[in-house]
Design an enzyme around this catalytic site. Structure first.
Site, PDB file in Angstrom:
ATOM      1  N   CYS A 260       0.823  -1.225   0.000  1.00  0.00           N
ATOM      2  CA  CYS A 260       0.000   0.000   0.000  1.00  0.00           C
ATOM      3  C   CYS A 260       0.847   1.260   0.000  1.00  0.00           C
ATOM      4  O   CYS A 260       0.875   2.003  -0.968  1.00  0.00           O
ATOM      5  CB  CYS A 260      -0.895   0.034   1.248  1.00  0.00           C
ATOM      6  SG  CYS A 260      -1.902  -1.381   1.468  1.00  0.00           S
TER       7      CYS A 260
HETATM    8  N1  SAJ Z   1       6.402   2.500   8.772  1.00  0.00           N
HETATM    9  C1  SAJ Z   1       7.386   3.342   9.241  1.00  0.00           C
HETATM   10  N2  SAJ Z   1       7.059   4.284  10.171  1.00  0.00           N
HETATM   11  C2  SAJ Z   1       5.785   4.415  10.636  1.00  0.00           C
HETATM   12  C3  SAJ Z   1       4.790   3.551  10.141  1.00  0.00           C
HETATM   13  C4  SAJ Z   1       5.111   2.598   9.211  1.00  0.00           C
HETATM   14  O1  SAJ Z   1       8.549   3.256   8.827  1.00  0.00           O
HETATM   15  O2  SAJ Z   1       5.547   5.272  11.494  1.00  0.00           O
HETATM   16  C5  SAJ Z   1       6.746   1.507   7.758  1.00  0.00           C
HETATM   17  C6  SAJ Z   1       6.473   0.080   8.209  1.00  0.00           C
HETATM   18  O3  SAJ Z   1       7.605  -0.472   8.822  1.00  0.00           O
HETATM   19  C7  SAJ Z   1       6.163  -0.626   6.886  1.00  0.00           C
HETATM   20  C8  SAJ Z   1       5.525   0.481   6.048  1.00  0.00           C
HETATM   21  O4  SAJ Z   1       5.897   1.724   6.645  1.00  0.00           O
HETATM   22  O5  SAJ Z   1       7.356  -1.040   6.251  1.00  0.00           O
HETATM   23  C9  SAJ Z   1       4.011   0.389   5.963  1.00  0.00           C
HETATM   24  O6  SAJ Z   1       3.559   0.246   7.292  1.00  0.00           O
HETATM   25  P1  SAJ Z   1       1.981   0.391   7.642  1.00  0.00           P
HETATM   26  O7  SAJ Z   1       1.842   0.316   9.115  1.00  0.00           O
HETATM   27  O8  SAJ Z   1       1.429   1.558   6.949  1.00  0.00           O
HETATM   28  O9  SAJ Z   1       1.395  -0.972   7.104  1.00  0.00           O
HETATM   29  P2  SAJ Z   1       0.543  -1.307   5.837  1.00  0.00           P
HETATM   30  O10 SAJ Z   1       1.290  -1.211   4.594  1.00  0.00           O
HETATM   31  O11 SAJ Z   1      -0.111  -2.595   6.174  1.00  0.00           O
HETATM   32  O12 SAJ Z   1      -0.541  -0.139   5.764  1.00  0.00           O
HETATM   33  C10 SAJ Z   1      -1.860  -0.422   6.063  1.00  0.00           C
HETATM   34  C11 SAJ Z   1      -2.625   0.543   5.219  1.00  0.00           C
HETATM   35  N3  SAJ Z   1      -3.997   0.135   5.151  1.00  0.00           N
HETATM   36  C12 SAJ Z   1      -4.608   0.194   3.949  1.00  0.00           C
HETATM   37  O13 SAJ Z   1      -4.066   0.572   2.956  1.00  0.00           O
HETATM   38  C13 SAJ Z   1      -6.011  -0.274   3.907  1.00  0.00           C
HETATM   39  C14 SAJ Z   1      -2.542   1.941   5.784  1.00  0.00           C
HETATM   40  O14 SAJ Z   1      -3.572   2.755   5.174  1.00  0.00           O
HETATM   41  C15 SAJ Z   1      -2.733   1.989   7.253  1.00  0.00           C
HETATM   42  O15 SAJ Z   1      -2.496   3.330   7.699  1.00  0.00           O
HETATM   43  C16 SAJ Z   1      -1.722   1.084   7.918  1.00  0.00           C
HETATM   44  O16 SAJ Z   1      -2.032  -0.251   7.453  1.00  0.00           O
HETATM   45  C17 SAJ Z   1      -1.836   1.151   9.426  1.00  0.00           C
HETATM   46  O17 SAJ Z   1      -2.392   2.145   9.929  1.00  0.00           O
HETATM   47  O18 SAJ Z   1      -1.270   0.271  10.064  1.00  0.00           O
END
Ligand code: SAJ
Length: 425
Positions: A260
């Site tokens: 995403c």
């Molecule tokens: N990450 C960071 N710093 C942060 C948050 C995340 O480096 O503060 C990195 C994570 O390690 C990962 C990547 O970003 O590699 C994505 O992390 P994520 O928590 O956003 O996980 P995703 O990809 O599963 O994102 C999903 C998304 N949901 C949908 O698209 C429906 C996103 O919109 C959500 O915000 C996210 O989950 C969530 O909130 O956990």
């Protein structure tokens, strides 16, 4: 009202949706190109490692098939297939297009098609609608409805699941909007928000995830600056988050992975660029986040320097492969680039991820630490957080790069291990 629902795609979006619709009383046919997934579902088993089987699979409320002819009996056809990007970062709509062509072959009048896959504004009306009209001979808005309800699944989230996450819906016509909102209200406990157009609904999801990418880029840039300034980024962000309004904590790390966040901004960047607008902030955020694996390597270089070691020839263990903690998903994982960069610098690389054993070259944490001189913690899996400085010292580790700032640098202060975080010590 009970509907016949065809769900296209038995992945992390389609499978939970198909189960939920069946549990809420609809007659569900899940269609997937994978015979394995289809037979698992028909045998009452989950098609996904990370999702449990649901008892509803053993009822006749849901069945799976590879045959798209079930579309002919469907009141709703919900498309839940991947929307990746090509290596050149251009959006790859081929899975969506092939699903649409297969649907069009069997589409009947009165059906509502809903796209859940994430796409940029314009895809529904400019790509999907003409594709389906041309191949079915039916007219959108008259013979069939076309709506967009972007998926919001958050892998690994125990609290927010498909049944309680609020949703937004856009449609080609007011009738399509009414039908689609009513359907989602029949299965979702959360709020279902009607939008004024398909483009608005498409834009919502891209904005949600671009927002996250930009905020992560902000703290990643802070981290690189604060490493130079000697400021602990994690403590500063935690303290800023004590402000109960107008601040939302994000945390620096060794990269941004998943299907995403690192992908969705490119859909908007490319679409706007094609219409003459350059999203500078989105492009720069992608560049900053895309540079974090290399930054993690620079932190290793810095730590090994302190112990007069070079990366070349050093035994480096990388802990983690998944793109985020406690799940088994390597899509767009930044760790893959970290491993490539280590190998290009002739490090002797060992990789261990308890959730991705088939891609790990050792099968336990002990084996991963044995003989290692340096460690890069790339994914903050629960199993790694229990590691003590003593264990690391006993294993002979002399440099530890904490790619997710999961450890307390203070604990390394009186040890023989040189610690480097990302914006932390
Ligand atoms: N990450 C960071 N710093 C942060 C948050 C995340 O480096 O503060 C990195 C994570 O390690 C990962 C990547 O970003 O590699 C994505 O992390 P994520 O928590 O956003 O996980 P995703 O990809 O599963 O994102 C999903 C998304 N949901 C949908 O698209 C429906 C996103 O919109 C959500 O915000 C996210 O989950 C969530 O909130 O956990």
């Amino acid at each position: 009202m009970k509907h016949n629902v065809a769900v296209i795609g038995l992945g992390y979006v389609g499978y939970p949706l198909a189960v939920l619709a069946a549990k809420k009383g609809h007659q569900v046919t899940a269609i997937d190109v994978s015979k394995t997934k289809v037979s698992l579902v028909n045998a009452g088993k989950s098609p996904l490692a990370e999702e449990p089987a649901d008892p509803v699979l053993r009822t006749d409320a849901i069945r799976a098939t590879t045959d798209f002819s079930a579309v002919a009996q469907a009141d709703f056809v919900i498309i839940c297939v991947p929307t990746p990007i090509h290596h050149n970062k251009q959006p790859d709509l081929s899975p969506v297009k092939s699903a649409c062509l297969a649907i069009a072959e069997h589409l009947q009048k009165g059906t509502t098609i809903v796209l859940e896959s994430t796409v940029n504004p314009g895809v529904s009306e400019e790509v999907i609608l003409p594709l389906i009209e041309e191949s079915s001979g039916l007219v959108a808005g008259k013979d069939f409805q076309l709506s967009h309800c972007p998926e919001r699944i958050n892998p690994g989230d125990a609290k927010w699941k498909v049944h309680n996450i609020p949703r937004v819906v856009g449609s080609y016509t007011p009738l399509g909007l009414k039908k689609t909102v009513a359907f989602y209200q029949s299965i979702i406990e959360g709020n279902v928000v009607p939008m004024q157009s398909l483009k608005e609904a498409e834009a919502v999801k891209i904005v949600e995830n671009s927002f996250r990418d930009v905020n992560i880029a902000f703290v990643n840039e802070l981290a690189m600056s604060f490493d130079v300034l000697g400021i602990n980024t994690k403590r500063v962000i935690d303290a800023a988050a004590t402000k109960p309004f107008a601040f939302m904590a994000h945390y620096p790390g060794c990269g941004v992975g998943g299907h995403c966040i690192p992908v969705d901004p490119y859909y908007l960047i490319e679409y706007a660029r094609g219409h003459g607008f350059e999203h500078q902030l989105l492009v720069n955020s992608r560049r900053i986040n895309g540079g974090m694996p290399a930054y993690a390597i620079s932190r290793l270089f810095d730590a090994l320097n302190d112990v007069q070691l070079a990366i070349s020839g050093t035994n480096v263990t990388v802990l983690g492969l998944s793109y985020k903690a406690n799940i088994a998903d390597m899509r767009e994982s930044p760790v893959l680039e970290i491993i490539d960069l280590l190998k290009s610098r002739n490090a002797n690389v060992t990789v261990f991820d308890p959730y991705v054993l088939e891609q790990s070259n050792v099968k336990s944490l002990d084996a991963a630490l044995k003989g290692a001189q340096a460690v890069i913690l790339a994914t903050a899996h629960e199993e790694f957080l229990g590691l003590s400085v003593k264990e690391l010292q006993k294993a002979g580790i002399v440099a530890f790069v904490d790619g997710r700032n999961a450890f307390d640098p203070e604990e390394f202060k009186n040890s023989s291990i040189v610690y480097r975080g990302i914006g932390v010590a």
